[in-house]
Design a protein around this motif. Sequence first.
Motif, short mmCIF file in Angstrom:
data_model
loop_
_atom_site.label_atom_id
_atom_site.label_comp_id
_atom_site.label_asym_id
_atom_site.label_seq_id
_atom_site.Cartn_x
_atom_site.Cartn_y
_atom_site.Cartn_z
N TYR A 14 1.59 10.56 7.81
CA TYR A 14 1.69 9.11 7.73
C TYR A 14 3.15 8.69 7.67
N SER A 15 3.51 7.65 8.42
CA SER A 15 4.93 7.30 8.49
C SER A 15 5.21 5.80 8.54
N VAL A 16 4.22 4.92 8.28
CA VAL A 16 4.43 3.48 8.31
C VAL A 16 4.33 2.94 6.88
N TYR A 17 5.34 2.14 6.50
CA TYR A 17 5.46 1.72 5.10
C TYR A 17 5.71 0.22 5.00
N ASP A 18 5.24 -0.34 3.88
CA ASP A 18 5.46 -1.75 3.60
C ASP A 18 6.86 -2.00 3.02
N ILE A 19 7.33 -1.06 2.21
CA ILE A 19 8.64 -1.17 1.57
C ILE A 19 9.37 0.15 1.76
N VAL A 20 10.66 0.05 2.07
CA VAL A 20 11.50 1.25 2.21
C VAL A 20 12.74 1.07 1.34
N VAL A 21 13.03 2.09 0.55
CA VAL A 21 14.26 2.13 -0.25
C VAL A 21 15.10 3.29 0.25
N LEU A 22 16.31 2.99 0.69
CA LEU A 22 17.23 4.02 1.16
C LEU A 22 18.15 4.38 0.01
N ALA A 23 17.97 5.59 -0.51
CA ALA A 23 18.74 6.06 -1.66
C ALA A 23 19.62 7.23 -1.26
N ALA A 24 20.24 7.09 -0.10
CA ALA A 24 21.20 8.07 0.42
C ALA A 24 22.30 7.29 1.13
N PRO A 25 23.54 7.77 1.07
CA PRO A 25 24.65 7.02 1.69
C PRO A 25 24.44 6.82 3.17
N LEU A 26 24.62 5.59 3.65
CA LEU A 26 24.44 5.27 5.06
C LEU A 26 25.75 5.22 5.82
N HIS A 27 26.87 5.48 5.14
CA HIS A 27 28.16 5.42 5.81
C HIS A 27 28.27 6.52 6.86
N LYS A 67 0.82 -1.21 0.00
CA LYS A 67 0.00 0.00 0.00
C LYS A 67 0.85 1.26 0.00
N ARG A 68 1.97 1.21 0.75
CA ARG A 68 2.80 2.41 0.86
C ARG A 68 4.28 2.05 0.72
N ILE A 69 4.96 2.85 -0.07
CA ILE A 69 6.40 2.67 -0.31
C ILE A 69 7.09 3.99 0.01
N ALA A 70 8.16 3.92 0.80
CA ALA A 70 8.94 5.10 1.14
C ALA A 70 10.31 5.03 0.48
N ILE A 71 10.75 6.16 -0.04
CA ILE A 71 12.08 6.29 -0.63
C ILE A 71 12.77 7.45 0.06
N TYR A 120 7.56 -0.67 8.44
CA TYR A 120 8.63 0.23 8.89
C TYR A 120 8.05 1.61 9.19
N LYS A 121 8.38 2.10 10.36
CA LYS A 121 7.94 3.44 10.78
C LYS A 121 9.10 4.41 10.62
N LEU A 122 8.85 5.50 9.92
CA LEU A 122 9.89 6.51 9.69
C LEU A 122 9.66 7.71 10.59
N ASP A 123 10.71 8.17 11.23
CA ASP A 123 10.67 9.43 11.97
C ASP A 123 11.22 10.53 11.08
N ILE A 124 10.43 11.59 10.91
CA ILE A 124 10.82 12.66 9.99
C ILE A 124 10.97 13.96 10.76
N GLU A 125 12.12 14.58 10.64
CA GLU A 125 12.42 15.83 11.34
C GLU A 125 11.85 17.02 10.58
N LYS A 126 11.25 17.92 11.31
CA LYS A 126 10.76 19.18 10.75
C LYS A 126 9.81 18.95 9.57
#
Length: 505
Positions: free
Chosen positions: A311-324, A42-46, A300-306
């Motif tokens: 809505y913040s709960v997602y079935d699929i999450v794609v992280l397209a930013a460096p995690l290092h 239903k919901r996908i976060a990128i 997956y629940k995402l916390d978003i600053e500012k």
Amino acid sequence: MVRTLALRGGIRSWVGVHVHNNPWWTGGLRYFNAESDKSPPKRIAIVGAGIGGTAAAYFLRQQFGKCAQIDIFENGKVGGRLATTTVEGNEYEVGGTVIHPRNLHMKDFIRQLGLKERQVNIGRVGIYNGEKFTFEESSSFLINVLKLQWRYGFNLIRLKIWLNGILEKFSRIYHYQHQEYAFTTVEELLHALGGDEFISMTQATVEEVLLKAGYSQKFMDEMVTPVMRINYGQNKNVSAFVGAVSLAGAQPNLWAVEGGNWLVCQGLINAASAELVQGRVTAVECQSPPSRAEKTFSSYKLDIEKSDFSYSVYDIVVLAAPLHKNMANISFQNFSHPVGDFSGKYHQTVATVVYGLLNVPFFSYKNLNEFTLNEILTTENPKLFISSVGALSPLNVSVDCKVKVTEPAAWKVFSPEPLTQEQLDLLFASYSSKSERTWLAYPHYAPPEIFPPIILHDNMYYLNSIEWAASAMEMSAIAARNIALLAHHRWYQKTDKIDQENLKA
């Protein structure tokens, strides 16, 4: 291979894949019917609105259809490391600069989005070692051939043959992706395309591989190293695979997007009917399924600053930013295993656009009228504080204009550190304005490379893993397509489409 020198590597130049009339790539938005009774997500976060994140939204829409809600979270501007800057009233690329004519995903994006190509005219290129030019391109093709042959023998011819072989193998990715095959790791993807050869190329430096193959040290120092310096801000100690990508991108007929490459990212958001949410994702929390017996995946629940996004709960999450370390700074909570904070670091490059008169005597030229170069690459020399200097044309022109060094112009300077006032005065006889951007633009390559995982959890994926093979716009688009396919197949348990090799054309 004379035109090997004809390049504007930019921050994220890419491999010009050598593919002719690929029948398997049709592009466009296509909606697929799931071959399963399972409901689509239903919901996908990128997380991240650069070329990787926005391409992921585009391809995920293709795979899961129009019912899924796709949200893209971005703390900065759309485009990420594709960015522009304004100097003297004109806009110039300051991030990823050029695209190869055989970048099939990027070419298709342009066609689908109705954007226009702007041909990049490099002009004449020179290699400077801190004391003199070891090579200067002339207007005569024959003279260039003779000069290169005299200094480097058959090294350039041999290099072209080697690169063509690599590009032919890498081009298989488009065939795999058209047939909707996906890979769970970067290693699996590379092995499917080039077998043990591609894997070994990530475990040794480009210098080690080419010297072992019989290339001369002079060729390494004067030809290979300058290309690595302009493309990745590094040297011949990058991995052989990164080196091949960089060298393959040093070809003619490069292009960019009229108005700025970042427009592709904005267009992909619109084409995917995705919602852009301005705000930084600070944490991702795993919410376990009620029953593993029912084969239900986590959410997956995402916390978003500012952000006032509700809505913040997602079935699929794609992280397209460096995690290092010190990059995205996202915390991962309630996971059964550690996520993120991978080994390695990102390499700093400073891009400074200066509008002024180039100080030709700095490059050992006494007669200004004899200086005809538009791009200056450099070898390694402790005295040199720059990696390259190249003339720029505004983004609103369809073809690059020719720059005269006797007139003020826009020049892009790549350097490892911000330029001091003294260094600016050395490089320019005079200048009226400048714009500086410090980038952690690509990984610091130090083979043997260790690739971060693509699958971080049940339905959480890491797009930037592919950067540790090579960092480029097309590589990000390939990673985005792979993740969209992988997410689809794992959601519907279509394992026959995952990690398969020896696909027949």
